[in-house]
Design a protein around this motif. Sequence first.
Motif, PDB file in Angstrom:
ATOM      1  N   ILE A 193       0.836  -1.204   0.000  1.00 36.47           N
ATOM      2  CA  ILE A 193       0.000   0.000   0.000  1.00 36.47           C
ATOM      3  C   ILE A 193       0.870   1.254   0.000  1.00 36.47           C
ATOM      4  N   GLN A 194       1.814   1.309   0.941  1.00 36.84           N
ATOM      5  CA  GLN A 194       2.598   2.547   1.091  1.00 36.84           C
ATOM      6  C   GLN A 194       3.442   2.848  -0.140  1.00 36.84           C
ATOM      7  N   ASN A 195       4.065   1.823  -0.738  1.00 36.88           N
ATOM      8  CA  ASN A 195       4.897   2.098  -1.920  1.00 36.88           C
ATOM      9  C   ASN A 195       4.037   2.559  -3.094  1.00 36.88           C
ATOM     10  N   ALA A 196       2.787   2.046  -3.173  1.00 35.33           N
ATOM     11  CA  ALA A 196       1.879   2.504  -4.232  1.00 35.33           C
ATOM     12  C   ALA A 196       1.515   3.975  -3.998  1.00 35.33           C
ATOM     13  N   LEU A 197       1.262   4.347  -2.738  1.00 33.35           N
ATOM     14  CA  LEU A 197       0.929   5.750  -2.422  1.00 33.35           C
ATOM     15  C   LEU A 197       2.127   6.658  -2.720  1.00 33.35           C
ATOM     16  N   ILE A 198       3.300   6.197  -2.294  1.00 38.18           N
ATOM     17  CA  ILE A 198       4.536   6.982  -2.477  1.00 38.18           C
ATOM     18  C   ILE A 198       4.790   7.229  -3.964  1.00 38.18           C
ATOM     19  N   ARG A 199       4.594   6.170  -4.760  1.00 35.69           N
ATOM     20  CA  ARG A 199       4.822   6.299  -6.213  1.00 35.69           C
ATOM     21  C   ARG A 199       3.796   7.252  -6.826  1.00 35.69           C
ATOM     22  N   ALA A 200       2.535   7.084  -6.421  1.00 38.91           N
ATOM     23  CA  ALA A 200       1.480   7.929  -6.993  1.00 38.91           C
ATOM     24  C   ALA A 200       1.726   9.405  -6.661  1.00 38.91           C
ATOM     25  N   LEU A 201       2.312   9.667  -5.507  1.00 39.24           N
ATOM     26  CA  LEU A 201       2.546  11.052  -5.083  1.00 39.24           C
ATOM     27  C   LEU A 201       3.903  11.581  -5.553  1.00 39.24           C
ATOM     28  N   GLY A 202       4.721  10.690  -6.133  1.00 39.62           N
ATOM     29  CA  GLY A 202       6.052  11.099  -6.591  1.00 39.62           C
ATOM     30  C   GLY A 202       6.971  11.495  -5.449  1.00 39.62           C
ATOM     31  N   LEU A 203       6.801  10.847  -4.279  1.00 35.86           N
ATOM     32  CA  LEU A 203       7.624  11.187  -3.106  1.00 35.86           C
ATOM     33  C   LEU A 203       8.946  10.426  -3.147  1.00 35.86           C
ATOM     34  N   ASP A 204       9.977  11.002  -2.531  1.00 35.18           N
ATOM     35  CA  ASP A 204      11.285  10.346  -2.487  1.00 35.18           C
ATOM     36  C   ASP A 204      11.416   9.546  -1.181  1.00 35.18           C
ATOM     37  N   TYR A 205      10.587   8.502  -1.079  1.00 37.01           N
ATOM     38  CA  TYR A 205      10.593   7.614   0.099  1.00 37.01           C
ATOM     39  C   TYR A 205      10.588   6.166  -0.398  1.00 37.01           C
ATOM     40  N   ILE A 206      11.033   5.263   0.460  1.00 34.81           N
ATOM     41  CA  ILE A 206      10.888   3.822   0.216  1.00 34.81           C
ATOM     42  C   ILE A 206      10.345   3.206   1.488  1.00 34.81           C
ATOM     43  N   TYR A 207       9.456   2.216   1.351  1.00 39.35           N
ATOM     44  CA  TYR A 207       8.815   1.606   2.525  1.00 39.35           C
ATOM     45  C   TYR A 207       9.151   0.107   2.534  1.00 39.35           C
ATOM     46  N   LEU A 208       9.796  -0.340   3.596  1.00 39.29           N
ATOM     47  CA  LEU A 208      10.324  -1.706   3.678  1.00 39.29           C
ATOM     48  C   LEU A 208       9.554  -2.538   4.706  1.00 39.29           C
ATOM     49  N   CYS A 209       9.839  -3.836   4.696  1.00 39.14           N
ATOM     50  CA  CYS A 209       9.250  -4.754   5.683  1.00 39.14           C
ATOM     51  C   CYS A 209      10.366  -5.222   6.604  1.00 39.14           C
ATOM     52  N   GLN A 210      10.225  -4.989   7.916  1.00 42.16           N
ATOM     53  CA  GLN A 210      11.328  -5.245   8.850  1.00 42.16           C
ATOM     54  C   GLN A 210      10.883  -6.156   9.997  1.00 42.16           C
ATOM     55  N   PRO A 211      11.221  -7.457   9.931  1.00 41.88           N
ATOM     56  CA  PRO A 211      10.891  -8.306  11.089  1.00 41.88           C
ATOM     57  C   PRO A 211      11.661  -7.852  12.329  1.00 41.88           C
ATOM     58  N   VAL A 212      10.948  -7.675  13.431  1.00 39.72           N
ATOM     59  CA  VAL A 212      11.568  -7.344  14.727  1.00 39.72           C
ATOM     60  C   VAL A 212      10.895  -8.240  15.758  1.00 39.72           C
ATOM     61  N   PRO A 213      11.658  -9.111  16.438  1.00 39.31           N
ATOM     62  CA  PRO A 213      11.032 -10.046  17.377  1.00 39.31           C
ATOM     63  C   PRO A 213      10.510  -9.363  18.630  1.00 39.31           C
ATOM     64  N   ALA A 214       9.622 -10.043  19.347  1.00 38.89           N
ATOM     65  CA  ALA A 214       9.076  -9.531  20.612  1.00 38.89           C
ATOM     66  C   ALA A 214      10.240  -9.128  21.516  1.00 38.89           C
ATOM     67  N   GLY A 215      10.093  -7.993  22.188  1.00 40.42           N
ATOM     68  CA  GLY A 215      11.148  -7.521  23.082  1.00 40.42           C
ATOM     69  C   GLY A 215      12.193  -6.676  22.363  1.00 40.42           C
ATOM     70  N   GLY A 216      12.056  -6.524  21.044  1.00 40.20           N
ATOM     71  CA  GLY A 216      13.093  -5.837  20.274  1.00 40.20           C
ATOM     72  C   GLY A 216      12.762  -4.401  19.905  1.00 40.20           C
ATOM     73  N   ALA A 217      11.669  -3.848  20.438  1.00 41.41           N
ATOM     74  CA  ALA A 217      11.230  -2.518  19.993  1.00 41.41           C
ATOM     75  C   ALA A 217      12.255  -1.429  20.335  1.00 41.41           C
ATOM     76  N   ALA A 218      12.826  -1.482  21.545  1.00 41.51           N
ATOM     77  CA  ALA A 218      13.763  -0.423  21.961  1.00 41.51           C
ATOM     78  C   ALA A 218      15.024  -0.469  21.100  1.00 41.51           C
ATOM     79  N   ALA A 219      15.549  -1.676  20.875  1.00 43.21           N
ATOM     80  CA  ALA A 219      16.756  -1.805  20.050  1.00 43.21           C
ATOM     81  C   ALA A 219      16.470  -1.341  18.627  1.00 43.21           C
ATOM     82  N   TRP A 220      15.257  -1.686  18.108  1.00 42.87           N
ATOM     83  CA  TRP A 220      14.910  -1.249  16.757  1.00 42.87           C
ATOM     84  C   TRP A 220      14.827   0.275  16.676  1.00 42.87           C
ATOM     85  N   LEU A 221      14.235   0.900  17.678  1.00 39.75           N
ATOM     86  CA  LEU A 221      14.086   2.354  17.667  1.00 39.75           C
ATOM     87  C   LEU A 221      15.460   3.024  17.564  1.00 39.75           C
ATOM     88  N   GLU A 222      16.411   2.529  18.325  1.00 39.67           N
ATOM     89  CA  GLU A 222      17.767   3.087  18.269  1.00 39.67           C
ATOM     90  C   GLU A 222      18.367   2.890  16.886  1.00 39.67           C
TER      91      GLU A 222
END
Length: 286
Positions: free
Chosen positions: A27-56
């Motif tokens: 969805i997001q990459n389709a929106l980004i393309r339609a709007l001509g924005l310079d963004y890329i949207y990825l899929c990032q597995p992060v296991p339970a308990g990993g939110a703080a490390a991911w944020l950093e």
Amino acid sequence: MLVELKNTTRKLCVIGDPVLHSKSPLIQNALIRALGLDYIYLCQPVPAGGAAAWLEAARTAGYAGFNATMPHKEALLPLMDELEEDARLYGSVNTVCLREGRAIGCNTDGGGFLQALLDAGMDPRGRRAVVLGAGGAAKAVALKLVQRGAASVTVCNRTPEKAAALCAHAPQVMRPAAFGPETLRREAGAADLLVNCTSLGMAGTAGQFAGLDFLEALPRDGAVFDLIYHPAETALLARARALGRPAANGLGMLIHQAILALERFTGQELDRAALRAVAERALEEG
Ligand code: NAP
């Protein structure tokens, strides 16, 4: 899908576990393309308990932001530098914007639901609503119905304590109720809008409603909104339509919460109606 990457391209992603099934990148990459924005949207597995490390990691890697799904939505809450009102109210974060090193926690679930409801011509202002379920999605839905000015919101749930806890947020408008067939029939009989926020009817192993006769009690123009979008038509929606009641599935909510998240990431107000069509096309083409 071909995406043009530049050295300046800003990174976004969805984190979760499991997350590889997520429709957000599509969805997001389709929106980004339609709007001509310079963004890329990825899929990032992060296991339970990993939110703080991911944020950093996201801060270090210069991400513009990310979305979060299970099991991180509550864990992110205390890690935020700032919280938008809905995130604070629901006690859960599904969108994190990273601006000048600060993490701003948002929740677009309720806003996405309301926008989809309005698209379907089901404005809840001044109406009597019945919410089935009292889990995470039900909380966003029920509290958004209250914010929008629903006359009453009755929460019917299998586990009564969860319905009672949810209704304690706005006891003057919200009321807990049971989930048995007699209660559902009684509550449907006094509802202008019925929203299914349980997992009953979802493709897979979620199970089905024990019976759907309670829908017969809905007033003639009583509308039914099912948060589920897979399958596109649940047994609940099929029965509501067979009874001539207005009915809509959760695809609009899925799409609008993504559009609202992109508005937060980019700081721009977007053309929601046009972008909903873009996202629907992208999902159809898969
Ligand atoms: P959740 O927190 O796990 O809540 C599940 C709810 O379903 C609870 O109220 C639970 O009742 C009820 N339930 C489950 N099995 C039941 C059964 N056999 N009989 C009666 N009630 C049952 O899940 P959630 O995150 O709120 O999600 C709920 C649904 O909304 C899912 O189908 C999800 O896919 C959908 N959803 C859609 C969108 C969208 O964008 N369209 C967004 C979010 C969620 P108890 O409290 O008694 O366990």
